[in-house]
Design a protein around this motif. Sequence first.
Motif, PDB file in Angstrom:
ATOM      1  N   VAL A 257      27.160 -11.665   5.602  1.00 38.91           N
ATOM      2  CA  VAL A 257      26.860 -12.525   4.452  1.00 38.91           C
ATOM      3  C   VAL A 257      25.348 -12.564   4.199  1.00 38.91           C
ATOM      4  O   VAL A 257      24.914 -12.629   3.046  1.00 38.91           O
ATOM      5  CB  VAL A 257      27.433 -13.946   4.667  1.00 38.91           C
ATOM      6  CG1 VAL A 257      26.926 -14.913   3.600  1.00 38.91           C
ATOM      7  CG2 VAL A 257      28.960 -13.890   4.644  1.00 38.91           C
ATOM      8  N   GLU A 258      24.556 -12.479   5.268  1.00 41.81           N
ATOM      9  CA  GLU A 258      23.095 -12.548   5.074  1.00 41.81           C
ATOM     10  C   GLU A 258      22.605 -11.406   4.186  1.00 41.81           C
ATOM     11  O   GLU A 258      22.008 -11.661   3.124  1.00 41.81           O
ATOM     12  CB  GLU A 258      22.379 -12.587   6.435  1.00 41.81           C
ATOM     13  CG  GLU A 258      20.965 -13.137   6.357  1.00 41.81           C
ATOM     14  CD  GLU A 258      19.913 -12.138   5.929  1.00 41.81           C
ATOM     15  OE1 GLU A 258      18.900 -12.549   5.359  1.00 41.81           O
ATOM     16  OE2 GLU A 258      20.095 -10.930   6.161  1.00 41.81           O
ATOM     17  N   PRO A 259      22.863 -10.128   4.531  1.00 40.00           N
ATOM     18  CA  PRO A 259      22.430  -9.081   3.590  1.00 40.00           C
ATOM     19  C   PRO A 259      23.152  -9.161   2.239  1.00 40.00           C
ATOM     20  O   PRO A 259      22.530  -8.933   1.193  1.00 40.00           O
ATOM     21  CB  PRO A 259      22.752  -7.774   4.317  1.00 40.00           C
ATOM     22  CG  PRO A 259      23.642  -8.124   5.463  1.00 40.00           C
ATOM     23  CD  PRO A 259      23.386  -9.558   5.786  1.00 40.00           C
TER      24      PRO A 259
ATOM     25  N   GLY B  25      16.990 -10.984  15.622  1.00 40.37           N
ATOM     26  CA  GLY B  25      18.314 -11.231  15.043  1.00 40.37           C
ATOM     27  C   GLY B  25      18.350 -12.407  14.087  1.00 40.37           C
ATOM     28  O   GLY B  25      17.905 -13.502  14.432  1.00 40.37           O
ATOM     29  N   HIS B  26      18.851 -12.169  12.847  1.00 44.53           N
ATOM     30  CA  HIS B  26      18.988 -13.276  11.894  1.00 44.53           C
ATOM     31  C   HIS B  26      20.279 -13.203  11.076  1.00 44.53           C
ATOM     32  O   HIS B  26      20.537 -14.065  10.261  1.00 44.53           O
ATOM     33  CB  HIS B  26      17.777 -13.336  10.948  1.00 44.53           C
ATOM     34  CG  HIS B  26      17.619 -12.124  10.089  1.00 44.53           C
ATOM     35  ND1 HIS B  26      16.746 -11.112  10.403  1.00 44.53           N
ATOM     36  CD2 HIS B  26      18.245 -11.742   8.973  1.00 44.53           C
ATOM     37  CE1 HIS B  26      16.848 -10.166   9.486  1.00 44.53           C
ATOM     38  NE2 HIS B  26      17.753 -10.509   8.607  1.00 44.53           N
ATOM     39  N   GLU B  27      21.103 -12.150  11.286  1.00 49.76           N
ATOM     40  CA  GLU B  27      22.354 -12.020  10.508  1.00 49.76           C
ATOM     41  C   GLU B  27      23.498 -12.424  11.429  1.00 49.76           C
ATOM     42  O   GLU B  27      24.035 -11.589  12.144  1.00 49.76           O
ATOM     43  CB  GLU B  27      22.529 -10.563  10.062  1.00 49.76           C
ATOM     44  CG  GLU B  27      21.377 -10.044   9.223  1.00 49.76           C
ATOM     45  CD  GLU B  27      21.526  -8.578   8.839  1.00 49.76           C
ATOM     46  OE1 GLU B  27      22.514  -7.933   9.247  1.00 49.76           O
ATOM     47  OE2 GLU B  27      20.657  -8.073   8.123  1.00 49.76           O
ATOM     48  N   ALA B  28      23.867 -13.707  11.409  1.00 51.27           N
ATOM     49  CA  ALA B  28      24.713 -14.187  12.501  1.00 51.27           C
ATOM     50  C   ALA B  28      25.918 -15.002  12.043  1.00 51.27           C
ATOM     51  O   ALA B  28      25.903 -15.653  11.003  1.00 51.27           O
ATOM     52  CB  ALA B  28      23.875 -15.028  13.457  1.00 51.27           C
TER      53      ALA B  28
ATOM     54  N   ILE C 170      22.133  -6.031  13.059  1.00 46.61           N
ATOM     55  CA  ILE C 170      20.747  -5.583  13.182  1.00 46.61           C
ATOM     56  C   ILE C 170      20.243  -5.239  11.786  1.00 46.61           C
ATOM     57  O   ILE C 170      20.842  -4.441  11.075  1.00 46.61           O
ATOM     58  CB  ILE C 170      20.638  -4.356  14.108  1.00 46.61           C
ATOM     59  CG1 ILE C 170      21.149  -4.707  15.504  1.00 46.61           C
ATOM     60  CG2 ILE C 170      19.205  -3.858  14.158  1.00 46.61           C
ATOM     61  CD1 ILE C 170      21.070  -3.546  16.490  1.00 46.61           C
ATOM     62  N   CYS C 171      19.127  -5.850  11.404  1.00 44.38           N
ATOM     63  CA  CYS C 171      18.559  -5.662  10.080  1.00 44.38           C
ATOM     64  C   CYS C 171      17.378  -4.702  10.176  1.00 44.38           C
ATOM     65  O   CYS C 171      16.762  -4.560  11.237  1.00 44.38           O
ATOM     66  CB  CYS C 171      18.084  -7.011   9.553  1.00 44.38           C
ATOM     67  SG  CYS C 171      17.371  -6.952   7.914  1.00 44.38           S
ATOM     68  N   GLY C 172      17.056  -4.068   9.065  1.00 45.02           N
ATOM     69  CA  GLY C 172      15.877  -3.203   9.007  1.00 45.02           C
ATOM     70  C   GLY C 172      14.619  -3.935   9.452  1.00 45.02           C
ATOM     71  O   GLY C 172      13.740  -3.350  10.081  1.00 45.02           O
TER      72      GLY C 172
HETATM   73 ZN   LIG Z   1      18.632  -9.050   7.215  1.00 48.73          ZN
END
Ligand SMILES: [Zn+2]
Length: 345
Positions: free
Chosen positions: A148-150, A62-65, A37-39
């Motif tokens: 990896v996304e953040p 959701g985008h950090e997967a 979960i991203c900000g």
């Molecule tokens: Zn993010």
Amino acid sequence: MQALVLEEKGRLALRDITLEETLGPRDVRIKIHTVGICGSDVHYYTHGRIGPYIVRAPMILGHEASGTVTEVGSQVIHLRTGDRVCMEPGLPDPNHRTTRLGLYNIDPGVRFWATPPVHGVLRPSVVHPADFTFKLPDGVSYGEGAMVEPLAVGMQAECKARITPGDIAVVIGAGPIGMVTALAALAGGCARVFISDVQQPKLDIAAKLGPITPVNVSREKLADVVHAATDGWGADLVFECSGDERAAAGVFDPLCPGGTAIMVGIPLKPVAWEVINQQVKEATVTSVFRYAHQYPRALALLGSGKINVKPLITRRYAFKDSVEAFDFAAHMPPEHVKVQIELPH
Ligand SMILES: [Zn+2]
């Protein structure tokens, strides 16, 4: 399929949704395993918008997967069924001038998961271009893969900073992006990082991640601490990761003459900095918007053990409890950094 849908500002539902996804020759189908979960996900939930991006229709968050490849297009050569992978969530227009210059993250037409009107991936599966899908090294978990996304944002910041080995860095803000930026700074050759925040529990976590000195700016001045530790010289690099307009206005205070400030956090209000504070140090200012070409580098550093993001994953929820996970993330206690959701597997 069942998905976590943001129906409108303040209203989330785990419900059925029909998505037409056909597998093209250069695509892979991925069974989703873990989503962070991203900000930004939380902000869409609580505010219904981020700047010009407004939630006008139901959207999956959701985008950090990370996940597992279950189907491979006919022209895909670097991935096979069963591969454990993570995915870059932003797809640029391959023909746009920015993309052709290698700056695909700033293509104004980029389609990014869970940025309206594009659906995110809190759902059982997704079809994605193989070129934006990356194999996890052995020993890197799905949870780390979803980090990896953040981490790629921190990596982009380090590349823009052009670290010289032995540099002293300051990171303003000990949220998830501040933490990964500090880790990436050390992996990139910085000797030492000072990290500032007002929340002591976050600083306590950061202090355990490496040669990182926590500075609680509710009790002491960041510039004073940095100058005292560097014989009055200051830090070579200052990464602004708080997005707080007052903290960002002070970005030149701990910086050394000729140093570089990197704007990473996205302030929601204008930042009023004294230009003369930049001029008297002939400071360079650079900035970061998401990332480009960072996934392979981030995965290489995770795979070799040079970067460890495991201490940042502080809470996990099952997919069926996704709404609860978001309510937790929206009022997150300061001793937490990253909340992740695991899909049934
Ligand atoms: Zn993010």
